[in-house]
Design a protein around this motif. Structure first.
Motif: not given
Length: 137
Positions: A60-72, A119-129
């Motif tokens: 949740i803290r990573k979402i607050a700091t806009d680190n979606l890849r780290g959050s996922a 998780v959806e933001s990371a996948f949709d942003g092309g960070h899945a791999t």
């Protein structure tokens, strides 16, 4: 014995396509606002209540700091089914049910919706791999 008939085309009018999403995805602004409500408890009762032991305050803290890849990555390193669990996990009786806000009669943090957003933001942003590099999860 005759083989079964091939699956017919599923009509668009099917009931499930008309049912509203129970846990809709947050917009970026909604997600950051909700994440900033979290108290990031040191002895987080939400983590204790989570069967997979996800570091909930951490993601949740990573979402607050806009680190979606780290959050996922935090979510998926503890639970490879984190994408599915964000939609179907009964959070109301697990992590959200243990949130300290409940004792104060305030709305608890929407952990399931935040998990889905990350998780959806990371996948949709092309960070899945990048999330699934060899030996990282």
């Amino acid at each position: 014995m005759t083989p079964p008939a091939p699956a017919a085309f599923i009509p668009i009018e099917r009931l499930e396509s008309r049912i509203a999403d129970a846990k809709p995805v947050y917009t970026p602004g909604e997600a950051v606002t909700e994440a900033n409500r979290c108290l990031y408890c040191h002895d987080a009762p939400c983590v204790t209540a989570c069967p997979t032991g996800i570091d909930i305050p951490g993601f949740i803290r990573k979402i607050a700091t806009d680190n979606l890849r780290g959050s996922a990555r935090t979510i998926l390193s503890a639970n490879l089914l984190g994408y599915s669990c964000a939609r179907v996990c009964p959070v109301e009786v697990l992590c959200v049910g243990a949130c300290v806000y409940n004792a104060w009669h305030d709305p608890a943090i929407a952990i399931g919706r935040l998990q889905r957003y990350a998780v959806e933001s990371a996948f949709d942003g092309g960070h899945a791999t990048a999330l699934f590099r060899m030996g990282q999860i």
